[in-house]
Design an enzyme around this catalytic site. Structure first.
Site, PDB file in Angstrom:
ATOM      1  N   TYR A  99      12.781  18.663  64.131  1.00 38.10           N
ATOM      2  CA  TYR A  99      11.552  18.086  63.560  1.00 38.10           C
ATOM      3  C   TYR A  99      10.366  19.012  63.840  1.00 38.10           C
ATOM      4  O   TYR A  99       9.467  19.152  63.011  1.00 38.10           O
ATOM      5  CB  TYR A  99      11.283  16.701  64.144  1.00 38.10           C
ATOM      6  CG  TYR A  99      10.052  16.038  63.555  1.00 38.10           C
ATOM      7  CD1 TYR A  99      10.153  15.208  62.437  1.00 38.10           C
ATOM      8  CD2 TYR A  99       8.778  16.272  64.089  1.00 38.10           C
ATOM      9  CE1 TYR A  99       9.024  14.619  61.871  1.00 38.10           C
ATOM     10  CE2 TYR A  99       7.648  15.693  63.529  1.00 38.10           C
ATOM     11  CZ  TYR A  99       7.771  14.871  62.426  1.00 38.10           C
ATOM     12  OH  TYR A  99       6.651  14.305  61.862  1.00 38.10           O
ATOM     13  N   ASP A 242      16.783  10.263  96.121  1.00 35.88           N
ATOM     14  CA  ASP A 242      15.358  10.415  95.831  1.00 35.88           C
ATOM     15  C   ASP A 242      14.477   9.979  97.000  1.00 35.88           C
ATOM     16  O   ASP A 242      13.600  10.728  97.445  1.00 35.88           O
ATOM     17  CB  ASP A 242      14.980   9.618  94.584  1.00 35.88           C
ATOM     18  CG  ASP A 242      15.849   9.972  93.388  1.00 35.88           C
ATOM     19  OD1 ASP A 242      16.404  11.083  93.379  1.00 35.88           O
ATOM     20  OD2 ASP A 242      15.985   9.130  92.491  1.00 35.88           O
TER      21      ASP A 242
END
Length: 528
Positions: A99, A242
């Site tokens: 795109y 994390d």
């Protein structure tokens, strides 16, 4: 635990000014994150911003180059997204993908049409001239995903390569340093796409490969010290990669000013709670409050079988328990969270944009507002693989750094139906046996995620001379790059047979084992 609610302006991360950086403008593609990962892998810092980011912010970011992503819209539609004019005013190198190519071509005076043969999946292109590190005359496998296509190029552009369904598979205006591809170089299905992207950022944009975890560690420690000053920080530990990496990094920056809170929900895997306490309290000597809240969570979940209700109950109760313990610690001004860059991207829905919010994230959701905390999020510029690399840089044990992802609600969403202590005990033991076999076979690091699911189904079996009527256990193992898509791991039949035998012999309550071969999509990695 997922991440806290994010403000709309938070997509601008304000990275350290000493790094060369690339800006990716997102038109809504589901694989835009992969572009950023490839650029980071090339050692160059980059960020993903919405296509309609304000021009003054784009200028102040001072990128070395700009990449226009793919997207789900058609440039032929009224009000479809366009790149802001500042992209062309800055005279920087620009790469348009899918795109992004079509938007570039149309905005610069070319033509895009629909109604031609669509092209989805693998295709082959042969270069007429060498470009972006790809060789003239060589055939390259690429991945196409388009309905519309370019039919007329803007002035100054030339055709570099074509495919069966895309006459302008690669087109460029090298004088202005504008490049475009109809295919997606960021996906694994374009095997030499990394070379193309690396050449663009290094050779065309002139960006230095100075994005390393050693440099990030040094910079982020200084940022934490500047933000926190003499203040106190509390950090919620989940036992996952994390929060563990965030805690160790913050502790290195501010030492005893950090207190970690670990809420054991009773929904963790076998031995995980003990491992977390031993690592942080004994090995790192980080102040740690450990709360055994398993009975509370089981009580709150009694009789609940809807997965969304389970998640909401667990999330709310976690906040309540965490808040109570945070108040006991007292005097904390900051809350540390293991927010990652994909969380920042996915949690924000941009007005006027083609993307929608993929999922909401709520680490210790609501706590910053409820208790007037300021957030410390040292990992919010990083992808998962970069967090693992930082963990190794910080010296965390490989058992923590290389651990497979584990969902915030824990085993609650691996026991479809009502949760009981008996079911959790069966699942913990079964999961441990399964992972043990995977480790013994040397396969753990080749798999993105592996786990067992205790199904709400009982079947008839025969053990010895007796009839059994016990649970069915489903095994799941997938390979993935980032969790966005996944394929089932192709275990040899002999491995699965061996695992099934061990499970039935060693785990009382199981008499049948099945293996889930569903890919993502159409399935998800987890079952709930």
């Amino acid at each position: 635990m997922a991440t806290a609610s994010l403000r709309k302006e938070d997509w601008s991360l304000k990275a350290d000014i000493h790094h060369d950086r690339i800006l990716i403008l997102d038109f809504g593609s589901q694989v835009t994150q992969l572009i950023a990962r490839r650029i980071r892998e090339a050692g160059v810092y980059c960020e993903i911003w919405p296509f309609n980011a304000p021009s003054e912010k784009i200028r102040s970011f001072n990128p070395k180059g700009i990449i226009l992503s793919g997207g789900p819209c058609s440039v032929l539609d009224k009000d479809s997204p366009r790149a802001p004019d500042v992209v062309w005013q800055l005279k920087l190198p620009v790469l348009g993908i899918c795109y992004g190519q079509q938007a570039m071509v149309q905005q610069l005076g070319g033509k895009v049409e629909g109604g031609h043969a669509r092209e989805f999946g693998r295709a082959a292109v042969t270069l007429q001239t060498p470009i972006l590190g790809w060789e003239k005359g060589k055939e390259y496998q690429v991945w196409m995903s388009h309905g519309d296509r370019v039919t007329e190029l803007p002035k100054g552009f030339k055709v570099v390569a074509s495919s069966e369904g895309a006459p302008f598979a690669i087109a460029a205006d090298e004088e202005r340093r504008y490049y475009s591809t109809m295919f997606h170089p960021e996906v694994v299905h374009t095997p030499e796409g990394k070379t193309l992207l690396s050449h663009f950022v290094h050779k065309v944009c002139g960006a230095a490969a100075d994005w390393t975890m050693a440099a990030f560690r040094k910079t982020e420690i200084e940022k934490i010290r500047q933000q926190v000053g003499k203040g106190k920080v509390i950090c919620g530990l989940s036992g996952g990669v994390d929060s563990s990496v965030a805690a160790v990094l913050i502790h290195e920056a501010i030492g005893e000013q950090l207190t970690c809170i670990f809420v054991d929900t009773g929904l963790m895997r076998e031995g995980e709670g003990r491992q977390v306490v031993e690592l942080f309290r004994n090995h790192y000597n980080i102040p740690l409050v450990a709360v055994d809240a398993g009975a509370k969570f089981l009580g709150a979940l009694k009789g609940v079988d809807d997965p969304e209700k389970k998640r909401k109950i667990i999330g709310k109760l976690f906040i309540d328990v965490f808040e109570a313990e945070a108040k006991k610690v007292g005097g904390a001004e900051f809350l540390a969270q293991g927010t990652l860059y994909p969380d920042v991207i996915e949690s924000v829905s941009f007005s006027g944009g083609p993307s929608v919010t993929i999922k909401s994230h709520h680490n210790v959701g609501g706590l910053p507002e409820r208790m007037n905390f300021k957030l410390v999020e040292p990992l919010r510029e990083l992808f998962k693989d970069e967090v693992r690399a930082l963990g190794r840089e910080l010296g965390l044990p490989e058992a923590f750094v290389g651990r497979h992802p584990f969902p915030g609600p824990g085993l609650a969403i691996r026991v479809p139906g009502e949760i009981t202590e008996e079911k959790l005990a069966i699942l913990r033991k079964a999961d441990a046996v399964y992972l043990d076999e995977i480790c013994q076979a040397g396969l753990y690091d080749k798999i993105w995620q592996a786990f067992a699911v205790l199904l709400p189904v009982r079947t008839v079996g025969v053990m010895g001379d007796g009839r059994t009527y016990d649970h069915v256990l489903a095994l799941r193992a997938v390979t993935s790059v980032d969790g966005m898509t996944a394929e089932s791991y192709p275990f040899p039949h002999e491995f699965l047979a061996r695992v099934a035998t061990r499970l039935i012999n060693e785990v009382k309550g199981i008499n049948r084992v099945v293996y889930d071969v569903t890919s993502k999509p159409p399935g998800t990695i987890e079952w709930e």
